[in-house]
Design a protein around this motif. Structure first.
Motif, short mmCIF file in Angstrom:
data_model
loop_
_atom_site.label_atom_id
_atom_site.label_comp_id
_atom_site.label_asym_id
_atom_site.label_seq_id
_atom_site.Cartn_x
_atom_site.Cartn_y
_atom_site.Cartn_z
N ARG A 143 0.84 -1.19 0.00
CA ARG A 143 0.00 0.00 0.00
C ARG A 143 0.88 1.25 0.00
O ARG A 143 2.04 1.19 0.39
N LEU A 201 1.15 5.32 1.43
CA LEU A 201 0.77 6.03 2.65
C LEU A 201 0.73 7.52 2.37
O LEU A 201 1.71 8.09 1.89
N ASP A 209 -3.61 8.94 9.00
CA ASP A 209 -3.21 7.89 8.06
C ASP A 209 -3.46 6.53 8.70
O ASP A 209 -3.84 6.42 9.87
N TRP A 210 -3.24 5.48 7.91
CA TRP A 210 -3.57 4.12 8.37
C TRP A 210 -2.42 3.44 9.10
O TRP A 210 -2.59 2.36 9.66
#
Length: 600
Positions: A274, A276, A284-285
């Motif tokens: 992924r 970012l 963010d994740w």
């Protein structure tokens, strides 16, 4: 509504569809919708707004009242404010939302213009502060815009038929907006695909990792329309790993703590496959609040609002990090951009591995070439040093052999010394020749060389040796000269080595053929040497031209040799841009064929 009004409505809807799917600007398509609402449905004002990534609605088309157009067209209002006001709205259809004036809050953010209008005397009269809006959504239910109306021409709140018409026009506005959005997305995908292709194309053209990264930097900056780019691999030297390639030429140095954090983020992103986005506007994740804030503080210090971080990698290995930056004047990162950047990270990772492999191979080749050059110099030096004392030994052996007082035992010893010295002398000559033809710095000065004549001279030299063993020596040449373009001494050595080997390894009473033929049409000549001797096994043929290789055939090993003759032949052929082939069978014989360019 009468039939004529219905026909006009149908006509205008078809016109809206044609406009939306054409290349006309979105604002023109939405203006057709607003005009239709005013002219057909019967409202004094109709406005169509489009939602931007910033969360604000922009009025892009307005029909009806000139004062309203002057005051509202091009203005922005927050979607959040509208949605708050619509919490008390009546649902008049799939899209229509109506908020009577008595239910509106004190701060009416969605109405920037209030008409100077006196309501009619009726319970269903339209009030200037009434709010009637159609929400424009996509297939996923996400709001993309809105259409608002005001001042109905009959002064009444719209009934079922007008609501149906408004729903119809709102649907066409939605199609126009969604078509434009989809077209923009398609354009973005095409643009990013072009960027990815450009990055890969320019990167693939570079066979060094440094040049590859330099080519990729500018291609990514141009393709993504970004403020800056940080691209580094984990093997870069410390002095090169913290510099940003800025679109405006400014130099930004990333502190070591950010470099270390970038590497951790890249490895985590590679694990999850992924990208970012770290932004001052959203969470963010991946990062914790402390790390997120630390990065945001650094971004703010260099006038940047957000960064998109993707890993560089190939296979199971994360090789580096790519970070793209934008400021508050740029849009948020789209899903298409994140996906494209991630794909570029994969492509660059593969190109980087290829470049590193090429660099390692180039270094290895350089080392091997240096080693080969050293070996050639060493051989030449040692051979030169040996040649003088060997010549002295051979000279004194010849003097001793002529001494009449030499005893039989002494003559035997002198003969053995002479034979050994001559073998060493031959070996030294072979080593010197090998060093000469194997030295890439030894430039050849080619001249015309008649190979037919060279064969005749070699045949004459070998005639006595062949006759003593009962060998028939056949010579096949043309009437006219067959001329090569090369070094006379080297080509003579080539012919001599092949012919003497054929005689040496032939059985007594056999036949040896020496031949040469020109092929002017192909611009080449063919020289061949054929014998009916011992032959060469297939396994030996694979190593035949290797230095110091001797046949594994016991009969062949009985013959003296250095194992350098055919190596010298192969090097000479290579220096003359030719080709050598061998066909052989044990107990049958051997044929060597050499193809060389004809002299111009």
């Amino acid at each position: 509504m009468d039939q004529s009004s219905s026909d006009v409505t149908t006509y205008r809807i078809h016109r809206v569809m044609a406009e939306a799917w054409s290349h006309t600007a979105l604002k023109d398509s939405l203006q057709v919708v607003a005009d239709g609402v005013v002219e057909v449905v019967g409202f004094g004002v109709a406005a169509v707004s489009v939602l931007h990534d910033t969360g604000e609605l922009e009025v892009v088309a307005l029909a009806g009242d000139d004062d309203a157009r002057d005051e509202l067209l091009g203005t922005f209002s927050p979607l959040a404010g509208l949605m708050e006001e619509l919490t008390v709205a009546e649902h008049w259809g799939p899209r229509l939302r109506f908020v009577p004036h008595e239910l509106l809050g004190e701060n009416v953010s969605t109405i920037g213009w209030v008409p100077d209008y006196e309501p009619v005397d009726s319970p269903d009269a339209w009030h200037p502060m009434d709010l009637l809006i159609a929400l424009i959504t996509d297939d996923a239910g996400q709001i993309r815009g809105s259409m608002s109306v005001d001042l109905p021409d009959d002064g009444m709140r719209p009934g079922p038929e007008r609501r149906r018409q408004l729903e119809l026009y709102a649907e066409q506005a939605a199609r126009a907006i969604l078509t434009a959005v989809e077209r923009a997305r398609l354009g973005e995908r095409v643009r990013l695909a072009d960027t990815a292709r450009k990055v890969v194309r320019e990167a693939a053209a570079e066979l060094s990792s440094g040049a590859l990264l330099d080519a990729a930097r500018q291609a990514v900056v141009d393709g993504f329309d970004i403020q800056g780019l940080w691209l580094r691999t984990f093997e870069e030297p410390a002095g090169e790993q913290g510099r940003v390639h800025s679109s405006d030429g400014l130099e930004v140095v990333i502190p070591p703590v950010m470099v270390a954090m970038g590497e951790r983020i890249a490895r985590a992103c590679w694990e999850h496959q992924r990208g970012l986005v770290v932004s001052t506007r959203r969470e963010d994740w991946l990062l914790g609040s402390e790390d997120h804030q630390q990065i945001c503080d650094f971004l703010t210090s260099v006038d940047v609002t957000s960064t998109l971080i993707v890993p560089l990698g190939a296979g199971q290995e994360c090789l580096g990090v790519l970070a793209l930056t934008r400021d508050d004047t740029d849009p948020d990162w789209s899903d298409a951009e994140i996906t494209a950047a991630l794909e570029i990270g994969h492509d660059l990772g593969r190109a980087l591995l290829t470049a590193r492999l090429f660099e390692r191979e180039r270094r290895l080749v350089d080392e091997l070439q240096a080693l080969d050059a050293y070996k050639s110099r060493l051989i030449a030096t040692v051979s030169h040093e040996l040649k003088t004392p060997l010549s002295t030994v051979i000279g004194h052996v010849e003097i001793l052999e002529m001494d009449p007082e030499l005893t039989t035992r002494g003559r035997t010893s002198v003969g053995a010394i002479g034979r050994g010295a001559h073998r060493l002398h031959n070996l030294v000559n072979s080593l010197l020749m090998l060093a000469k033809v194997g030295d890439p710095h030894n430039v050849m000065e080619p001249v015309p060389v008649d190979l037919g004549r060279a064969l005749k001279e070699v045949a004459e030299l070998l005639a006595m040796q062949a006759e003593s063993r009962g060998l028939r020596l056949d010579l096949v040449t043309q009437q006219e000269a067959v001329v090569a373009h090369g070094d006379p001494y080297e080509l003579d050595q080539l012919v001599t080595n092949l012919a003497s080997n054929a005689v040496k390894y032939s059985v007594d009473g056999g036949r040896v053929e020496l031949g040469v033929e020109a092929h002017p049409g192909a611009g080449v000549l063919e020289l061949w040497v054929t014998d009916e001797g011992l032959g060469i096994s297939e396994s030996d043929q694979e190593q035949l031209f290797s230095e110091f290789f001797r046949s594994t055939n016991p009969q062949a090993l009985k013959q003296p040799g250095t194992g350098l003759g055919l190596t010298i032949v192969a090097r000479i052929v290579e220096r003359h841009h030719g080709r050598i082939e061998v066909t052989s069978a044990l107990g049958v014989g051997t044929t060597f064929r050499v193809t060389l360019p004809l002299a111009p």
